[in-house]
Design an enzyme around this catalytic site. Sequence first.
Site, mmCIF file in Angstrom:
data_model
loop_
_atom_site.group_PDB
_atom_site.id
_atom_site.type_symbol
_atom_site.label_atom_id
_atom_site.label_comp_id
_atom_site.label_asym_id
_atom_site.label_seq_id
_atom_site.Cartn_x
_atom_site.Cartn_y
_atom_site.Cartn_z
ATOM 1 N N LYS A 44 -43.167 -10.944 56.372
ATOM 2 C CA LYS A 44 -41.882 -11.482 56.819
ATOM 3 C C LYS A 44 -41.658 -12.928 56.379
ATOM 4 C CE LYS A 44 -40.542 -7.772 59.042
ATOM 5 N NZ LYS A 44 -39.387 -6.977 58.568
ATOM 6 N N SER A 261 -49.105 -1.691 62.109
ATOM 7 C CA SER A 261 -48.130 -1.082 61.206
ATOM 8 C C SER A 261 -48.750 -0.817 59.841
ATOM 9 C CB SER A 261 -46.884 -1.958 61.071
ATOM 10 O OG SER A 261 -47.212 -3.225 60.544
#
Length: 315
Positions: A44, A261
């Site tokens: 991110k 994830s």
Amino acid sequence: MAVYASVTDLIGNTPIVDISALSPNPRVRILAKLEGQNPGGSVKDRAAKWMIETAEAKGDLKPGMTVLESSSGNTGIALAMICKMKGYPFKVVLPENVSEERRQALEVWGSEIIPSPAGEGSNGAMRRAQKLAADHPEWYFPFQYGNHANPTAHYETTGPEIWRDVPDITHFIAGLGTAGTLMGTGRFLKEQNPDIQIWAIEPPAGEMVDGLKNIDEGFIPPVFEDWDGYDLLNKKTIVRPRESIEWTRRLTELGLFTGISSGAIMAGAVRCASEIDEGVIVTIVCDSGWKYLSTGVWTLPIDEVEKRAKATIYF
């Protein structure tokens, strides 16, 4: 070794490691791009940097303005780090059931945390942030789910890096969250070779895999539709929470300490390898495991970890 002018200059150009030892098919290589090597600790960082710098260039973000975003994932940490460096006050709408590591990481960068009800999850936090943004037009609201700078970051950086390092790639596999990584990287790779397959990993409807979303549950990220996600994707595959935990553990066999994830994406990569005859799969390891220690994912019985994961967002 080069000397960089800023920590933000270290974002991107992450290494790729061969993890084919976990492939069930000896004719299929699996390569992992280690996004935890970014300075903020996750993939991110790319989107956060691109959203902030694009807003500055367009004049939407001016010195002294407050930045607001919702997050139950790594985007909040990445934005908090960059805002701290650039002098922007940062407010983050955060579900009340996030992990302690998540909260502390945001506090390190001086974030103001605005709580949202745990039961509403990340979508509830997003809705509250949208209302706050409407009430405070003087703030800058990136809105990662609808900001074109999010997928553009991956179109301009992640995709070209993968193509440079792995020109024989046949499959790209990533998680479906904001859709930024999949849309930007996938579009770039398809433009270089239309035969490259783009696979999305998502959780089952009604079940949570940290950092991922099921788009059949009602919320489709605008960037997914705007970047022609339905046409771009070759396949969506479901990975359950238990599989995510199991493969997060398996990755440690190769020295990879990753977030949950990343375990889900690895589970999808292994499934892909078992379904194709031969090929080269590139996956995204979204972040490292340090922010997940309180989950007990590596140390507690797997049944207990799975149960706890339903009550707490461990981003």
